[in-house]
Design a protein around this motif. Sequence first.
Motif, mmCIF file in Angstrom:
data_model
loop_
_atom_site.group_PDB
_atom_site.id
_atom_site.type_symbol
_atom_site.label_atom_id
_atom_site.label_comp_id
_atom_site.label_asym_id
_atom_site.label_seq_id
_atom_site.Cartn_x
_atom_site.Cartn_y
_atom_site.Cartn_z
ATOM 1 N N LEU A 137 0.462 -1.381 -0.334
ATOM 2 C CA LEU A 137 -0.396 0.175 -0.022
ATOM 3 C C LEU A 137 1.188 1.228 0.140
ATOM 4 O O LEU A 137 0.366 2.127 -0.219
ATOM 5 C CB LEU A 137 -0.791 -0.295 1.408
ATOM 6 N N GLY A 138 2.436 0.596 0.421
ATOM 7 C CA GLY A 138 3.032 2.314 0.456
ATOM 8 C C GLY A 138 4.558 1.751 0.565
ATOM 9 O O GLY A 138 4.711 0.230 0.327
ATOM 10 N N THR A 139 5.037 2.431 1.138
ATOM 11 C CA THR A 139 6.510 2.110 0.856
ATOM 12 C C THR A 139 6.868 1.114 1.926
ATOM 13 O O THR A 139 8.142 0.261 1.467
ATOM 14 C CB THR A 139 7.927 2.993 1.018
ATOM 15 N N THR A 140 6.423 1.284 3.141
ATOM 16 C CA THR A 140 6.592 0.022 4.113
ATOM 17 C C THR A 140 5.088 -0.427 4.106
ATOM 18 O O THR A 140 5.094 -0.761 5.137
ATOM 19 C CB THR A 140 7.202 1.021 5.515
ATOM 20 N N GLN A 141 3.959 -0.160 3.952
ATOM 21 C CA GLN A 141 3.106 -0.478 4.873
ATOM 22 C C GLN A 141 2.711 -1.747 3.472
ATOM 23 O O GLN A 141 1.961 -1.745 2.192
ATOM 24 C CB GLN A 141 1.604 0.845 4.611
ATOM 25 N N VAL B 69 -0.570 -3.150 7.858
ATOM 26 C CA VAL B 69 0.884 -3.548 8.315
ATOM 27 C C VAL B 69 2.524 -2.605 7.605
ATOM 28 O O VAL B 69 2.500 -2.847 6.782
ATOM 29 C CB VAL B 69 1.462 -4.575 8.684
ATOM 30 N N ASP B 70 2.274 -1.850 8.545
ATOM 31 C CA ASP B 70 3.434 -0.565 8.764
ATOM 32 C C ASP B 70 5.042 -1.803 9.136
ATOM 33 O O ASP B 70 5.258 -2.149 10.220
ATOM 34 C CB ASP B 70 3.718 0.045 9.318
ATOM 35 N N VAL B 71 5.561 -2.411 7.901
ATOM 36 C CA VAL B 71 6.465 -3.618 8.665
ATOM 37 C C VAL B 71 7.660 -2.676 9.099
ATOM 38 O O VAL B 71 8.654 -3.412 9.577
ATOM 39 C CB VAL B 71 6.849 -4.516 7.426
ATOM 40 N N ALA B 72 8.260 -1.539 9.123
ATOM 41 C CA ALA B 72 9.145 -0.986 9.660
ATOM 42 C C ALA B 72 9.312 -0.238 10.886
ATOM 43 O O ALA B 72 9.815 -0.491 11.968
ATOM 44 C CB ALA B 72 9.503 0.220 8.469
ATOM 45 N N THR B 73 8.325 0.144 10.858
ATOM 46 C CA THR B 73 7.631 0.356 12.619
ATOM 47 C C THR B 73 7.046 -1.110 13.473
ATOM 48 O O THR B 73 6.152 -1.067 14.981
ATOM 49 C CB THR B 73 6.211 1.458 12.967
ATOM 50 N N GLY B 74 5.582 -1.569 13.073
ATOM 51 C CA GLY B 74 5.300 -2.375 13.811
ATOM 52 C C GLY B 74 3.349 -2.639 13.698
ATOM 53 O O GLY B 74 2.961 -3.252 14.331
ATOM 54 N N SER B 75 3.520 -1.094 13.318
ATOM 55 C CA SER B 75 2.232 0.093 13.921
ATOM 56 C C SER B 75 1.062 -1.415 12.523
ATOM 57 O O SER B 75 1.193 -2.136 11.473
ATOM 58 C CB SER B 75 2.159 0.253 13.262
ATOM 59 N N ILE B 76 -0.525 -1.777 13.053
ATOM 60 C CA ILE B 76 -1.521 -2.620 12.366
ATOM 61 C C ILE B 76 -2.589 -1.728 12.132
ATOM 62 O O ILE B 76 -3.145 -1.222 13.807
ATOM 63 C CB ILE B 76 -1.621 -3.756 12.516
#
Length: 328
Positions: free
Chosen positions: A265-269, A286-293
Amino acid sequence: MPECAPTSPTATATVTFVAAGHAWALDPSGANLTCLFEVKDPGPFAWGPLGDRVILGGLEVKGVAGGPNLAPSDKAFAAITWSRPTGKSIVFAPTAETTLEKVLIDGSAQHVTPLESSRYLSVAYHPSGEAYAFAVDREDGQSIWMSTNAGKTPVRLVFSTEGTKFGAIAFEADGKHLLYAAQHADNHAELHRIAVTDTTKAPVAWDGPVGPKVFDIQAGLKAGTFAWTTGTASCTDSIAMAQTPAGTVRALPDEVRPTHSVGWLGTTQLLVATGGCGESLDLSAVDVATGSIVPLVSGVSVAAVRTPVPTPPAPLPRPVTALGEGFS
């Protein structure tokens, strides 16, 4: 789902899914839920590179936001890909046949088979639109090749003399690297990232344990970022994984149910689907850089992203193979 009133999605509504007999879109934040159109057979539910057209069952194409439509047919396929950079055609391997075919959005068809007497396992267009890569099963084993977008001048990139099986493939956004899954003779999976101009080297991006396979590969919006789904069976024990410049992560590390990597969905999402065999799916951003869901929606049968590919498209490196063929 609310009552459907079909309309065009906003440009930010890049999460798409099928539920209650209709295709829907919403923002990665969960806002702007939009009903797109009725769906009888979602088929591959794969969006074109501009996010304005989607392949459904029978090679039907439905357009949104001004995108084109193509009536369904009786064609079935074993592998399929949109052309790049705009999605003017679809290349597919008809089921139980040894050919590659191209169908244009106007309904006309072309025979684009690079290698005769080969079973096509997967196919992926280069970002430039000038070539595509494909994995094949031949009498001498499985291998990965590239050809022009008309199926001419095929060049072998990767092969095996030890029984390695190849599956999912994807070009990175820079057009210089090809990602491919390899299941080796000892039944352990590896995900490789090779430079298409030097296939004598096949760096391992991920080395899996014995047993699980790699079912799909989702190239990121920047080179060096990609996602994949691994497991022994696609719907019973699958795990969504992601690779960024910071390292390899499990997309939903605390989830005990099967997870599946859907797309970026984005560069890290990353859009991740959760659910087992015969179950409806839950979607999360899921933001795979920050872990936010961000939990998005439940009760989904199939999902995809309609994130536009990076522009301008990466050029095709010349020559494609400067130093010959590579083993795997």
